[in-house]
Design an enzyme around this catalytic site. Structure first.
Site, PDB file in Angstrom:
ATOM      1  N   LYS A  29      19.884   8.900  -5.195  1.00 16.29           N
ATOM      2  CA  LYS A  29      20.826   7.797  -5.369  1.00 16.29           C
ATOM      3  C   LYS A  29      22.216   8.382  -5.619  1.00 16.29           C
ATOM      4  O   LYS A  29      22.450   9.049  -6.625  1.00 16.29           O
ATOM      5  CB  LYS A  29      20.378   6.934  -6.557  1.00 16.29           C
ATOM      6  CG  LYS A  29      21.033   5.574  -6.586  1.00 16.29           C
ATOM      7  CD  LYS A  29      20.470   4.722  -7.702  1.00 16.29           C
ATOM      8  CE  LYS A  29      21.174   3.377  -7.741  1.00 16.29           C
ATOM      9  NZ  LYS A  29      21.141   2.745  -9.043  1.00 16.29           N
TER      10      LYS A  29
ATOM     11  N   SER B 273      16.465  -2.551 -13.533  1.00 17.59           N
ATOM     12  CA  SER B 273      16.877  -1.220 -13.977  1.00 17.59           C
ATOM     13  C   SER B 273      17.743  -1.360 -15.225  1.00 17.59           C
ATOM     14  O   SER B 273      18.733  -2.103 -15.206  1.00 17.59           O
ATOM     15  CB  SER B 273      17.682  -0.509 -12.880  1.00 17.59           C
ATOM     16  OG  SER B 273      16.875  -0.279 -11.744  1.00 17.59           O
TER      17      SER B 273
ATOM     18  N   ARG C  11      13.136  -0.218  -0.044  1.00 18.95           N
ATOM     19  CA  ARG C  11      14.542   0.023  -0.413  1.00 18.95           C
ATOM     20  C   ARG C  11      15.256   0.631   0.788  1.00 18.95           C
ATOM     21  O   ARG C  11      15.180   1.831   1.023  1.00 18.95           O
ATOM     22  CB  ARG C  11      14.620   0.958  -1.616  1.00 18.95           C
ATOM     23  CG  ARG C  11      16.038   1.241  -2.112  1.00 18.95           C
ATOM     24  CD  ARG C  11      15.997   2.202  -3.305  1.00 18.95           C
ATOM     25  NE  ARG C  11      17.332   2.412  -3.863  1.00 18.95           N
ATOM     26  CZ  ARG C  11      18.184   3.359  -3.449  1.00 18.95           C
ATOM     27  NH1 ARG C  11      17.849   4.172  -2.450  1.00 18.95           N
ATOM     28  NH2 ARG C  11      19.374   3.495  -4.017  1.00 18.95           N
TER      29      ARG C  11
END
Length: 219
Positions: free
Chosen positions: A147, A118, A46
């Protein structure tokens, strides 16, 4: 590496490490090697956030980390970037609600790759399931700073709701998870936990991964 079988996927999701260069205090390749030594069972690349790599440098890092995963037989999944996943022949992708629908992603990557989605509600979960999702990422379970646009933490409520309704798809909890609270996520019905900084920012990456794995398997 085909890990789409539900039972093997549940085992693969146990200790799910997510990382890119912005999450590391030292060389990402070294962090990954140490995390694998500690017992992670799956890796998601990521590359997002401040100073994240782009273009050729992003691809170069992805290839380096993928080779490390292949050497140790750890599945390598790419976050969001479907084109990169296809280019690298990654083991799968993980997408969010703002990305392409799971059904479209499935058409692009084929039927041997894993798709994680998600989800934040029962309806989102059902849509993802119909679209061909192999597992759900549910969170943030606990408050997280990793995040920037994370939704408010909701505990294990959705995990418990899906299990109570007989939904058996593999589930991994995410968001603010540490070795101290990982057991509660497993007890709620998750098959595994996914972490970023609990491993990547630890004083000892290997020991942090070992500790997390121990808590997950104790349940």
């Amino acid at each position: 590496m085909n890990i789409r079988n539900s039972d093997s996927l549940k085992e693969t999701l146990k200790v799910y490490f997510i990382m890119g260069s912005p999450n590391c205090k030292e060389n990402p390749a070294r962090v990954l090697e140490e995390a694998i030594e500690g017992g992670i069972t799956l890796f998601q690349f990521r590359e997002k956030g401040i100073e994240a790599l782009t273009g050729d440098k992003k691809v170069e890092l992805a290839k380096e980390l993928q080779q490390i995963c292949r050497k140790h037989q750890i599945p390598f999944i790419v976050n969001d970037d479907i084109d990169l996943a296809i280019e690298l022949n990654a083991d799968g992708v993980h997408i969010g609600q703002e990305d392409e629908p799971a059904a479209e992603v499935r058409n692009k990557i084929g039927h041997e790759k894993v798709i994680g989605v998600s989800v934040h509600s029962y309806d989102e979960a059902m849509n993802a399931l119909e679209g061909g999702a192999d597992y759900f990422g549910i969170g943030p379970v606990f408050p997280t700073k990793t995040k920037a646009d994370a939704k408010p933490s909701n505990g294990t409520k959705l995990i418990e709701e899906l299990r109570d309704k007989g939904i058996s798809i593999p589930i991994v909890g995410i968001g603010g998870i540490t070795a101290e609270n990982a057991g509660s996520v497993i007890q709620a019905g998750a098959d595994g936990v996914s972490v970023i900084t609990a491993i990547s920012h630890a004083d000892s990456v290997t020991e942090a991964a070992k500790s997390l794995k121990r808590r997950v398997f104790e349940g």
